[in-house]
Design an enzyme around this catalytic site. Sequence first.
Site, PDB file in Angstrom:
ATOM      1  N   THR A  67      24.877 -47.414 -25.068  1.00 40.65           N
ATOM      2  CA  THR A  67      24.076 -46.190 -25.116  1.00 40.65           C
ATOM      3  C   THR A  67      23.291 -46.123 -23.812  1.00 40.65           C
ATOM      4  O   THR A  67      23.243 -47.092 -23.055  1.00 40.65           O
ATOM      5  CB  THR A  67      23.095 -46.196 -26.305  1.00 40.65           C
ATOM      6  N   ALA A 115      21.407 -51.309 -25.350  1.00 43.49           N
ATOM      7  CA  ALA A 115      20.267 -50.397 -25.496  1.00 43.49           C
ATOM      8  C   ALA A 115      19.436 -50.508 -24.225  1.00 43.49           C
ATOM      9  O   ALA A 115      19.088 -51.612 -23.801  1.00 43.49           O
ATOM     10  CB  ALA A 115      19.437 -50.780 -26.714  1.00 43.49           C
ATOM     11  N   VAL A 118      20.556 -55.973 -23.785  1.00 48.73           N
ATOM     12  CA  VAL A 118      19.510 -55.159 -23.155  1.00 48.73           C
ATOM     13  C   VAL A 118      20.050 -54.619 -21.835  1.00 48.73           C
ATOM     14  O   VAL A 118      20.586 -55.367 -21.018  1.00 48.73           O
ATOM     15  CB  VAL A 118      18.236 -55.991 -22.914  1.00 48.73           C
ATOM     16  N   LYS A 119      19.906 -53.292 -21.660  1.00 54.37           N
ATOM     17  CA  LYS A 119      20.447 -52.655 -20.461  1.00 54.37           C
ATOM     18  C   LYS A 119      19.305 -52.408 -19.475  1.00 54.37           C
ATOM     19  O   LYS A 119      18.306 -51.768 -19.825  1.00 54.37           O
ATOM     20  CB  LYS A 119      21.087 -51.338 -20.875  1.00 54.37           C
ATOM     21  N   VAL A 120      19.479 -52.900 -18.260  1.00 55.11           N
ATOM     22  CA  VAL A 120      18.459 -52.701 -17.224  1.00 55.11           C
ATOM     23  C   VAL A 120      19.121 -52.079 -16.000  1.00 55.11           C
ATOM     24  O   VAL A 120      20.291 -52.333 -15.728  1.00 55.11           O
ATOM     25  CB  VAL A 120      17.762 -54.034 -16.826  1.00 55.11           C
TER      26      VAL A 120
END
Length: 217
Positions: free
Chosen positions: A27, A56, A82-84
Amino acid sequence: MKFFADTADVDAIRELNDLGLLDGVTTNPSLIKKSGRNILEVTKEICDIVDGPVSAEVTATDADEMIAEGRKLAKIADNIAVKVPLTLDGLKACKVLSGEGTMVNVTLCFSANQALLAAKAGATFISPFIGRLDDINVDGMDLIAEIRQIFDNYGFETQILAASIRTVNHVKDSAMIGADVITAPPAVIKSLANHPLTDKGLDAFLADIKAAGIKIL
Ligand code: E4P
């Protein structure tokens, strides 16, 4: 090759998961906005449907805030990635969160050097954006090939997650080059099954089944 659905639409995710075609979900803030849902609620619902990684994305741009957001997102479920963003702060957050055992997807990658940095920061996934490069007349597939060669040269375990996929040919070309994962809109994933000769052949078989009265059950 793993298939991730690039959507926050839970009905579409459930449909692909039921088909047995889903290895994960990605996402981003734009997809969350499109869903009209609360990020924490919809992400939890997606994690309950899918066994594989669910990316996310953080909202912060400062490393400390990204780390705090990442820790909160990671508590949603064991399969959160975790998307950074691929910034220096994002890389710092990646290193810390990866060190804590959280999967990290470094996003908005547009160069091989950026991918190299993400691998050195311990990213689980690097997301090169193919379609957005194609949009500015740069061949996105060349970037996938460069990253594949660099990661293979040094044995980096970071998985190449080909993102911003718009067409079925993006999927095939990513597979030919050796991307580890593609993330694509559900419509693109489903259309991989389409071929006019399959439809034509099936029509002919069905006509013969009817004409001959062939029955199995
Ligand atoms: C997924 O991780 C990316 O955010 C997504 O593939 C971007 O796709 P777009 O370029 O179509 O917005």
